[in-house]
Design a protein around this motif. Structure first.
Motif, PDB file in Angstrom:
ATOM      1  N   ARG A 140      25.145-110.160 -10.770  1.00 58.22           N
ATOM      2  CA  ARG A 140      24.349-109.069 -11.351  1.00 58.22           C
ATOM      3  C   ARG A 140      23.889-108.073 -10.295  1.00 58.22           C
ATOM      4  NH1 ARG A 140      20.617-111.081 -16.349  1.00 58.22           N
ATOM      5  NH2 ARG A 140      22.326-111.852 -17.610  1.00 58.22           N
ATOM      6  N   THR A 141      23.696-108.531  -9.074  1.00 54.23           N
ATOM      7  CA  THR A 141      23.198-107.620  -8.048  1.00 54.23           C
ATOM      8  C   THR A 141      24.310-106.827  -7.362  1.00 54.23           C
ATOM      9  OG1 THR A 141      23.211-109.403  -6.416  1.00 54.23           O
ATOM     10  CG2 THR A 141      21.146-108.982  -7.556  1.00 54.23           C
ATOM     11  N   ASP A 142      25.540-107.350  -7.358  1.00 53.00           N
ATOM     12  CA  ASP A 142      26.639-106.657  -6.689  1.00 53.00           C
ATOM     13  C   ASP A 142      27.918-106.783  -7.518  1.00 53.00           C
ATOM     14  OD1 ASP A 142      28.247-105.343  -4.925  1.00 53.00           O
ATOM     15  OD2 ASP A 142      28.129-106.853  -3.345  1.00 53.00           O
ATOM     16  N   PRO A 143      28.224-105.782  -8.339  1.00 50.38           N
ATOM     17  CA  PRO A 143      29.412-105.860  -9.207  1.00 50.38           C
ATOM     18  C   PRO A 143      30.731-105.971  -8.443  1.00 50.38           C
ATOM     19  CG  PRO A 143      27.989-104.042  -9.870  1.00 50.38           C
ATOM     20  CD  PRO A 143      27.460-104.581  -8.573  1.00 50.38           C
ATOM     21  N   SER A 144      30.792-105.514  -7.197  1.00 51.02           N
ATOM     22  CA  SER A 144      32.047-105.606  -6.447  1.00 51.02           C
ATOM     23  C   SER A 144      32.405-107.057  -6.148  1.00 51.02           C
ATOM     24  CB  SER A 144      31.960-104.795  -5.152  1.00 51.02           C
ATOM     25  OG  SER A 144      30.997-105.372  -4.288  1.00 51.02           O
ATOM     26  N   VAL A 145      31.399-107.952  -6.199  1.00 52.35           N
ATOM     27  CA  VAL A 145      31.665-109.371  -5.964  1.00 52.35           C
ATOM     28  C   VAL A 145      32.579-109.923  -7.049  1.00 52.35           C
ATOM     29  CG1 VAL A 145      30.586-111.647  -5.819  1.00 52.35           C
ATOM     30  CG2 VAL A 145      29.528-109.706  -4.702  1.00 52.35           C
TER      31      VAL A 145
END
Length: 103
Positions: A61-66
């Motif tokens: 949720r904090t980093d969509p690129s993950v």
């Protein structure tokens, strides 16, 4: 009163006044200890799984690129796994040339 009902469920031979030896009590306590350890291990595993799931959810949720990186990593893993399985099967089906050379 509730205590005697609980023991009747757990140990019917003791609650009903049937003969019970010291060995029976020791075996009952040992079985109970083993069962409690197994349940504790199961609970610990579930706790670890829940923690990992929570961590993954927060990270995603904090980093969509993950998410994209995880998808690429999973695809690379599956490709590597398939390649290794193919190579392993080829090795198993190869004629044993080394054995004929040594004899």
């Amino acid at each position: 009163m509730a205590y005697s009902q609980d023991t009747a469920i757990i140990r019917p031979q003791m609650a009903e006044g049937l003969p019970c030896t010291h060995e029976d009590i020791i075996k009952f306590l040992e079985d109970t200890r083993v069962e409690l350890e197994e349940k504790l291990n199961e609970l610990e595993m579930l706790s670890v799984q829940a923690t990992c799931m929570t961590y993954d959810m927060v990270t995603l949720r904090t980093d969509p690129s993950v998410v994209e990186s995880m998808i690429r990593l999973n695809e690379a893993y599956l490709n590597c796994k398939a390649s290794l399985a193919k190579d392993y099967n080829e090795i198993l089906t190869m004629p044993k040339e080394n054995e004929s050379e040594t004899t």
